[in-house]
Design a protein around this motif. Structure first.
Motif, PDB file in Angstrom:
ATOM      1  N   ASN A 258      26.291  73.648  35.056  1.00  0.00           N
ATOM      2  CA  ASN A 258      25.674  74.558  34.088  1.00  0.00           C
ATOM      3  C   ASN A 258      25.334  73.849  32.786  1.00  0.00           C
ATOM      4  N   PHE A 259      26.222  72.980  32.324  1.00  0.00           N
ATOM      5  CA  PHE A 259      25.963  72.271  31.073  1.00  0.00           C
ATOM      6  C   PHE A 259      24.781  71.322  31.200  1.00  0.00           C
ATOM      7  N   LEU A 260      24.553  70.848  32.401  1.00  0.00           N
ATOM      8  CA  LEU A 260      23.477  69.891  32.635  1.00  0.00           C
ATOM      9  C   LEU A 260      22.107  70.566  32.699  1.00  0.00           C
ATOM     10  N   LYS A 261      22.075  71.865  32.988  1.00  0.00           N
ATOM     11  CA  LYS A 261      20.809  72.547  33.245  1.00  0.00           C
ATOM     12  C   LYS A 261      19.849  72.454  32.072  1.00  0.00           C
ATOM     13  N   PHE A 262      20.313  72.731  30.869  1.00  0.00           N
ATOM     14  CA  PHE A 262      19.425  72.716  29.709  1.00  0.00           C
ATOM     15  C   PHE A 262      19.486  71.397  28.942  1.00  0.00           C
ATOM     16  N   ASN A 263      20.628  70.706  28.996  1.00  0.00           N
ATOM     17  CA  ASN A 263      20.866  69.559  28.112  1.00  0.00           C
ATOM     18  C   ASN A 263      20.685  68.208  28.777  1.00  0.00           C
ATOM     19  N   GLU A 264      20.072  68.148  29.946  1.00  0.00           N
ATOM     20  CA  GLU A 264      20.004  66.890  30.693  1.00  0.00           C
ATOM     21  C   GLU A 264      19.328  65.779  29.894  1.00  0.00           C
ATOM     22  N   ASP A 265      18.186  66.057  29.311  1.00  0.00           N
ATOM     23  CA  ASP A 265      17.455  65.010  28.585  1.00  0.00           C
ATOM     24  C   ASP A 265      18.252  64.508  27.387  1.00  0.00           C
ATOM     25  N   ARG A 266      18.869  65.418  26.649  1.00  0.00           N
ATOM     26  CA  ARG A 266      19.633  65.000  25.473  1.00  0.00           C
ATOM     27  C   ARG A 266      20.867  64.193  25.870  1.00  0.00           C
ATOM     28  N   LEU A 267      21.536  64.580  26.946  1.00  0.00           N
ATOM     29  CA  LEU A 267      22.752  63.888  27.375  1.00  0.00           C
ATOM     30  C   LEU A 267      22.464  62.466  27.826  1.00  0.00           C
ATOM     31  N   GLN A 268      21.262  62.199  28.306  1.00  0.00           N
ATOM     32  CA  GLN A 268      20.906  60.842  28.714  1.00  0.00           C
ATOM     33  C   GLN A 268      20.764  59.908  27.514  1.00  0.00           C
ATOM     34  N   GLN A 269      20.666  60.474  26.320  1.00  0.00           N
ATOM     35  CA  GLN A 269      20.513  59.665  25.114  1.00  0.00           C
ATOM     36  C   GLN A 269      21.815  59.478  24.348  1.00  0.00           C
ATOM     37  N   LEU A 270      22.876  60.183  24.762  1.00  0.00           N
ATOM     38  CA  LEU A 270      24.152  60.109  24.052  1.00  0.00           C
ATOM     39  C   LEU A 270      25.121  59.214  24.803  1.00  0.00           C
ATOM     40  N   PRO A 271      25.548  58.106  24.211  1.00  0.00           N
ATOM     41  CA  PRO A 271      26.454  57.190  24.917  1.00  0.00           C
ATOM     42  C   PRO A 271      27.887  57.705  24.925  1.00  0.00           C
ATOM     43  N   CYS A 272      28.618  57.300  25.936  1.00  0.00           N
ATOM     44  CA  CYS A 272      30.058  57.606  25.983  1.00  0.00           C
ATOM     45  C   CYS A 272      30.775  56.756  24.939  1.00  0.00           C
ATOM     46  N   GLN A 273      31.802  57.335  24.330  1.00  0.00           N
ATOM     47  CA  GLN A 273      32.586  56.625  23.326  1.00  0.00           C
ATOM     48  C   GLN A 273      34.040  56.452  23.726  1.00  0.00           C
ATOM     49  N   ILE A 274      34.421  57.022  24.863  1.00  0.00           N
ATOM     50  CA  ILE A 274      35.778  56.882  25.391  1.00  0.00           C
ATOM     51  C   ILE A 274      35.667  56.247  26.772  1.00  0.00           C
ATOM     52  N   PHE A 275      36.403  55.153  26.965  1.00  0.00           N
ATOM     53  CA  PHE A 275      36.298  54.428  28.235  1.00  0.00           C
ATOM     54  C   PHE A 275      37.647  54.287  28.928  1.00  0.00           C
ATOM     55  N   ASP A 276      38.568  55.196  28.628  1.00  0.00           N
ATOM     56  CA  ASP A 276      39.834  55.210  29.360  1.00  0.00           C
ATOM     57  C   ASP A 276      39.572  55.610  30.806  1.00  0.00           C
ATOM     58  N   PRO A 277      40.409  55.153  31.728  1.00  0.00           N
ATOM     59  CA  PRO A 277      40.220  55.543  33.136  1.00  0.00           C
ATOM     60  C   PRO A 277      40.289  57.059  33.312  1.00  0.00           C
ATOM     61  N   ILE A 278      39.484  57.580  34.222  1.00  0.00           N
ATOM     62  CA  ILE A 278      39.463  59.003  34.535  1.00  0.00           C
ATOM     63  C   ILE A 278      40.491  59.266  35.630  1.00  0.00           C
ATOM     64  N   LEU A 279      41.459  60.091  35.337  1.00  0.00           N
ATOM     65  CA  LEU A 279      42.509  60.400  36.305  1.00  0.00           C
ATOM     66  C   LEU A 279      41.958  61.299  37.399  1.00  0.00           C
ATOM     67  N   LEU A 280      42.373  61.037  38.621  1.00  0.00           N
ATOM     68  CA  LEU A 280      41.915  61.804  39.778  1.00  0.00           C
ATOM     69  C   LEU A 280      42.988  62.789  40.205  1.00  0.00           C
ATOM     70  N   GLY A 281      42.541  63.952  40.614  1.00  0.00           N
ATOM     71  CA  GLY A 281      43.451  64.975  41.130  1.00  0.00           C
ATOM     72  C   GLY A 281      43.052  65.360  42.540  1.00  0.00           C
ATOM     73  N   GLU A 282      43.489  66.527  42.949  1.00  0.00           N
ATOM     74  CA  GLU A 282      43.133  67.011  44.283  1.00  0.00           C
ATOM     75  C   GLU A 282      41.706  67.545  44.270  1.00  0.00           C
ATOM     76  N   GLY A 283      40.963  67.221  45.318  1.00  0.00           N
ATOM     77  CA  GLY A 283      39.616  67.735  45.442  1.00  0.00           C
ATOM     78  C   GLY A 283      39.611  69.138  46.015  1.00  0.00           C
ATOM     79  N   ALA A 284      38.472  69.791  45.961  1.00  0.00           N
ATOM     80  CA  ALA A 284      38.356  71.167  46.441  1.00  0.00           C
ATOM     81  C   ALA A 284      38.461  71.195  47.963  1.00  0.00           C
ATOM     82  N   GLY A 285      39.637  71.522  48.450  1.00  0.00           N
ATOM     83  CA  GLY A 285      39.851  71.643  49.880  1.00  0.00           C
ATOM     84  C   GLY A 285      40.012  70.341  50.631  1.00  0.00           C
TER      85      GLY A 285
END
Length: 464
Positions: A258-285
């Motif tokens: 949903n967040f990507l629907k309207f803001n896709e173009d703007r989000l492609q121009q904003l760099p990430c500023q946090i590069f800590d590893p992304i923790l993984l959890g259980e997937g859906a099913g």
């Protein structure tokens, strides 16, 4: 509640011999704008019952016959509103031209519509007037979904127009002053965190949607949640292995999409500023990934890449939603606004239960859901608006809420008399009310009868 009042009043009127002039004049005019859709089967049943009553009273004395007739009249009156929950037939008369100066007249001869392409240039002069956008424009600006009350209004009036209320202008100007403070006053009287509260059907969700429409037209980055209740209902839920919260990967993926629907173009121009590893959890099913508990985001990634990672890998969806909240707080190139509808659902229990023993469970509170815990708090310096929704039957919450600054709650009123006048003239313009039976006295009756409730005023309008 209003409909139960109508039923009881009709029964009392039949028993007393005469009815209230308010109900008789308002609810039973000589000609109604829309025919009432009663079920034919009920009419037939009533006819048979009356015929049977007449044939069986021949052998009775006059006193018993009179008693039966009075009882039948009260019974008929009590059934007069049995079908009151059945909706009126929608008007089938062709609508007049979209814009006609002879018809687009509001109270006191003022223009009914404010002609504008956005909500930005509106001022106090345009208060109590309507702005008209095409449905395609609304869906384009709010692809996450329109509020239920707004869609109902559009369907009933057959036009996608909303009224400019003073409460919306005040809310819009509050955030405008924060981003672009005036020289003489600054941001002294502005609030960055606001909770919209008020009676049922006072327009909280519609005002929030209009605020999102305005902010996006100004180029803001808006995180809009039209249905906060869905964050705590449905889908899978798993205990997070790294903390005491509960993960909901299905909702997390929907949030990112949903967040990507309207803001896709703007989000492609904003760099990430946090590069800590992304923790993984259980997937859906699908459970946990084997021998992998985290994944890294490469340097040079954008917020768009981060969101795509959460959509692609269900195990990372919840952690990406949490990371996105932190990343949006660090964005300085563009104003960021968090707009949460049904915000009160995040202060009560979810529909999830934790199994304690084989015969007992514990209901999980919304604050224990990972995604809700990341976005619920207003104890920060970001701009955030949460709107309560009483249609979700959460119940009344205490005045001071946890994680909400003191004084952040803003009570929205129902329609004022001037706003109700504009609404009724708009319904007259859209043929919900017959022009030959419209008068100031009658629209004021439905205003006072509904106490300014927008939904009830729309329901009562065809009775004029």
């Amino acid at each position: 509640m209003l409909r139960s009042v109508l039923r009881s009043s009709s029964a009392a009127a039949a028993a007393g011999g005469r009815g209230s002039s308010l109900f008789s004049d308002l609810l039973f005019p000589p000609a109604s704008s829309r025919a009432y859709a009663k079920a034919k089967t009920k009419a037939k049943t009533k006819t048979k019952t009356k015929t049977k009553t007449k044939t069986t009273t021949k052998g009775k004395n006059s006193r018993s016959v009179a008693a039966d007739e009075s009882a039948a009249s009260v019974d008929d009156a009590s059934h007069a509103f049995d079908g009151i929950d059945i909706e009126f037939e929608r008007p089938t008369d062709p609508l007049p031209p979209t814009y006609d100066p002879a018809l687009d007249v509001g109270p006191g001869g003022r223009p009914l519509f404010a002609f504008t392409k956005s909500l930005a240039p509106l001022s106090r002069k345009e208060a109590c007037s309507y702005v008209d956008f095409r449905l395609e424009e609304w869906n384009a600006m709010l692809p996450e979904g329109l509020p239920a009350g707004m869609k109902k209004e559009f369907e009933e009036t057959r036009r996608c127009a909303v009224m400019v209320r003073q409460s919306f202008l005040d809310l819009r100007d509050n955030f405008r002053r924060i981003v672009d403070p005036p020289i003489h006053t600054g941001t002294k009287n502005s609030k960055k965190q606001i909770v919209l509260d008020g009676p049922v059907s006072c327009g909280k969700s519609i005002i929030l949607a209009m605020l999102v429409h305005w902010a996006r037209s100004e180029g803001w980055l808006v995180f809009y949640v039209p249905k906060g209740k869905e964050w705590t209902h449905g889908g899978f839920f798993y205990k997070n292995l790294h903390n005491e919260f509960w993960d909901t990967p299905v909702q997390a993926e929907t949030i990112l999409q949903n967040f990507l629907k309207f803001n896709e173009d703007r989000l492609q121009q904003l760099p990430c500023q946090i590069f800590d590893p992304i923790l993984l959890g259980e997937g859906a099913g699908v459970g946990l990934m084997k021998n992998v508990d985290s994944m890294a985001m490469p340097e040079g990634s954008t917020l768009y890449d981060l969101i795509q990672t959460g959509i692609t890998y269900t195990h990372a969806a919840v952690s990406v939603v949490v990371r996105l909240r932190k990343e949006l707080s660090l964005v300085k190139d563009v104003p960021v606004l968090f707009a949460i509808d049904q915000y009160n659902n995040w202060f009560t229990f979810s529909e999830y239960h934790e199994l304690l023993t084989w015969q007992s469970t514990r209901q999980i509170h919304a604050r224990e859901v990972t995604t809700v815990n990341a976005y619920r708090s207003m104890m920060h310096d970001d701009m955030m608006v949460g709107a309560f929704s009483h249609s979700t039957a959460v119940g009344k919450l205490r005045e001071e809420l946890p994680d909400v600054p003191r004084g952040a709650r803003l009570m929205l009123p129902r329609y004022t008399l001037n706003e109700a006048a504009t609404v009724c003239h708009y319904y007259l313009r859209q043929s919900l009310i017959r022009r030959d039976s419209f008068s100031d006295e009658k629209w004021k009756k439905i205003y006072y009868l509904s106490n300014g409730n927008g939904s009830e005023m729309r329901w009562l309008a065809p009775f004029i």
